[in-house]
Design a protein around this motif. Structure first.
Motif, PDB file in Angstrom:
ATOM      1  N   ARG A   1     -14.633   5.049   6.232  1.00  0.00           N
ATOM      2  CA  ARG A   1     -14.099   5.174   4.865  1.00  0.00           C
ATOM      3  C   ARG A   1     -14.738   4.159   3.923  1.00  0.00           C
ATOM      4  N   LEU A   2     -14.977   2.961   4.424  1.00  0.00           N
ATOM      5  CA  LEU A   2     -15.616   1.945   3.571  1.00  0.00           C
ATOM      6  C   LEU A   2     -17.012   2.400   3.175  1.00  0.00           C
ATOM      7  N   PHE A   3     -17.698   2.992   4.132  1.00  0.00           N
ATOM      8  CA  PHE A   3     -19.040   3.516   3.829  1.00  0.00           C
ATOM      9  C   PHE A   3     -18.949   4.567   2.720  1.00  0.00           C
TER      10      PHE A   3
ATOM     11  N   LEU B   1     -12.032   6.785  -7.604  1.00  0.00           N
ATOM     12  CA  LEU B   1     -12.071   6.991  -6.146  1.00  0.00           C
ATOM     13  C   LEU B   1     -10.784   7.683  -5.709  1.00  0.00           C
ATOM     14  N   SER B   2     -10.856   8.404  -4.618  1.00  0.00           N
ATOM     15  CA  SER B   2      -9.623   8.975  -4.073  1.00  0.00           C
ATOM     16  C   SER B   2      -8.739   7.819  -3.606  1.00  0.00           C
ATOM     17  N   GLU B   3      -7.440   8.073  -3.461  1.00  0.00           N
ATOM     18  CA  GLU B   3      -6.519   6.992  -3.077  1.00  0.00           C
ATOM     19  C   GLU B   3      -6.966   6.307  -1.785  1.00  0.00           C
ATOM     20  N   LYS B   4      -7.385   7.105  -0.831  1.00  0.00           N
ATOM     21  CA  LYS B   4      -7.782   6.552   0.469  1.00  0.00           C
ATOM     22  C   LYS B   4      -8.977   5.613   0.343  1.00  0.00           C
ATOM     23  N   LEU B   5      -9.947   6.021  -0.467  1.00  0.00           N
ATOM     24  CA  LEU B   5     -11.138   5.189  -0.635  1.00  0.00           C
ATOM     25  C   LEU B   5     -10.837   3.987  -1.524  1.00  0.00           C
TER      26      LEU B   5
ATOM     27  N   VAL C   1       0.841  -1.200   0.000  1.00  0.00           N
ATOM     28  CA  VAL C   1       0.000   0.000   0.000  1.00  0.00           C
ATOM     29  C   VAL C   1       0.878   1.252   0.000  1.00  0.00           C
ATOM     30  N   ASN C   2       1.903   1.259   0.835  1.00  0.00           N
ATOM     31  CA  ASN C   2       2.769   2.443   0.910  1.00  0.00           C
ATOM     32  C   ASN C   2       3.526   2.686  -0.392  1.00  0.00           C
ATOM     33  N   CYS C   3       3.975   1.623  -1.035  1.00  0.00           N
ATOM     34  CA  CYS C   3       4.664   1.780  -2.326  1.00  0.00           C
ATOM     35  C   CYS C   3       3.720   2.398  -3.364  1.00  0.00           C
ATOM     36  N   CYS C   4       2.485   1.913  -3.385  1.00  0.00           N
ATOM     37  CA  CYS C   4       1.506   2.444  -4.351  1.00  0.00           C
ATOM     38  C   CYS C   4       1.191   3.909  -4.076  1.00  0.00           C
ATOM     39  N   ILE C   5       0.987   4.234  -2.809  1.00  0.00           N
ATOM     40  CA  ILE C   5       0.652   5.623  -2.460  1.00  0.00           C
ATOM     41  C   ILE C   5       1.829   6.552  -2.812  1.00  0.00           C
ATOM     42  N   ASP C   6       3.044   6.111  -2.497  1.00  0.00           N
ATOM     43  CA  ASP C   6       4.227   6.913  -2.847  1.00  0.00           C
ATOM     44  C   ASP C   6       4.293   7.148  -4.350  1.00  0.00           C
ATOM     45  N   TYR C   7       4.061   6.070  -5.095  1.00  0.00           N
ATOM     46  CA  TYR C   7       4.110   6.178  -6.557  1.00  0.00           C
ATOM     47  C   TYR C   7       3.063   7.185  -7.054  1.00  0.00           C
TER      48      TYR C   7
END
Ligand SMILES: [Zn+2]
Lengths: 220, 113
Positions: free
Chosen positions: A196-198, A161-165, A98-104
């Protein structure tokens, strides 16, 4: 189309009966720490597909996802000696993924902002239109095309969707994690996972409204 | 009672099977339940919140219809194909990368911690 993998929690996918038993993650990690490099190979082979597909859902690019999956396993390789059993290896691996994807995605966003400020439209197209980005549809049968169309619709919705969602809906609906596991992967509270899931689902209901109307019977 | 039980309990799960139920969409009360409904769908709702929602659901067509929407989204997302990673196994590429790193900086390798 492949069905959702069930019972992946704890890192042991259900395998066909004839397959040889895989060594458990803890055993593999212990062997690797003791000097058995084949144990790391086994970990990569066991999880590469899931890591790659998570990256693919997050960044929507096959080439980048392949590189990201490599980066994830390189990090695992370098950090595994510090891995503590506070969380399962599976959760820990997803945290790195997850962290690698978000950083990218952050770097990419920054790059796009810089390019849009510094260059005229169309200038960067040579980079973007790599051969690998153009799917070859020549030999795909019609049914596969229909499935592909649905897949494209879903992937397009996820990408909006936003990254978080996005990450939370993938962890829940694609990977089948529990709230507790998601909270561990994202280092957040269970309450945050719930809300967030909601929100992710509310957004998906809007984005997939047409699809949902066509497939009304599929919830039965 | 979980989501599955509720759908089975209600036969076909078709919301039009319940003529006595209100069909005006989500009331203010239902909106208060919506976050819990999503957690209930995941089997993650507990305690008093679970009891309250379970008391509400049998008489609320809007919430049950919402549950079906959540199921439709799940069905769609679980149908997404998982694809093998590229033309070349990741392990192969990884080995090359690690070998190169070790060559450049022997401190970093070999393939053992
Ligand atoms: Zn209601």
């Amino acid at each position: 189309m492949q069905k959702k993998q069930t019972a992946v929690v704890g890192g042991s996918p259900i395998l066909p009966q004839q397959a040889p038993p895989l060594r458990k993650d803890d055993e593999l990690i212990a062997s690797f720490k003791a000097g058995d490099s084949t144990a790391f190979d086994d970990l990569v082979l066991k999880y590469e597909r899931r890591v790659y597909n998570h990256c693919l859902r997050m960044v929507s690019d096959e080439v980048e996802s392949y590189d990201l999956a490599q980066e994830v396993f390189l990090k695992v390789f370098r950090k595994i000696k510090n891995y503590e059993h506070t969380y399962s290896f599976y959760t820990w691996l997803y945290r790195i993924t997850v962290n690698c994807c978000i950083d990218y995605l952050r770097k990419k966003r920054r790059h796009i902002q810089e390019v849009s400020l510094s260059s005229s439209p169309g200038e960067d197209q040579g980079e973007v239109c790599k051969d690998q980005d153009i799917p070859d549809l020549t030999f795909i049968p019609e049914t596969a095309l229909v499935n592909q169309e649905l897949g494209d619709t879903l992937n397009a919705a996820i990408a909006q969707l936003s990254e978080k969602l996005r990450v939370i809906i993938i962890l829940k609906e694609v990977e089948g994690f529990t709230y507790e596991e998601i909270a561990e992967v994202l280092a957040c509270s269970r309450g945050t996972v719930k809300s967030r899931l909601f929100r992710a689902r509310e957004r998906l209901k809007e984005l997939l409204a047409d699809y949902m109307n066509i497939h009304r019977d599929s919830a039965k | 009672m979980g989501y599955r039980t509720l759908v089975e309990h209600n036969g076909s799960g078709n919301v039009s099977d319940y003529p006595s139920l209100e069909v005006k969409g989500m009331s203010k009360q239902c909106k208060e339940y919506s976050v819990d409904l999503s957690a209930y769908f995941d089997g993650e709702l507990e305690g008093e919140a679970l009891l309250k929602l379970e008391a509400h659901l049998p008489s609320c067509i809007a919430c049950r219809s919402d549950l079906q929407k959540l199921q439709r989204i799940r069905n769609a997302l679980t149908s997404l194909a998982s694809t093998p990673p590229g033309k070349r196994p990741i392990l192969e590429a990884l080995r090359e990368k690690l070998a190169k790193e070790t060559e450049e900086d022997p401190q970093k390798g070999p393939l053992v911690c």
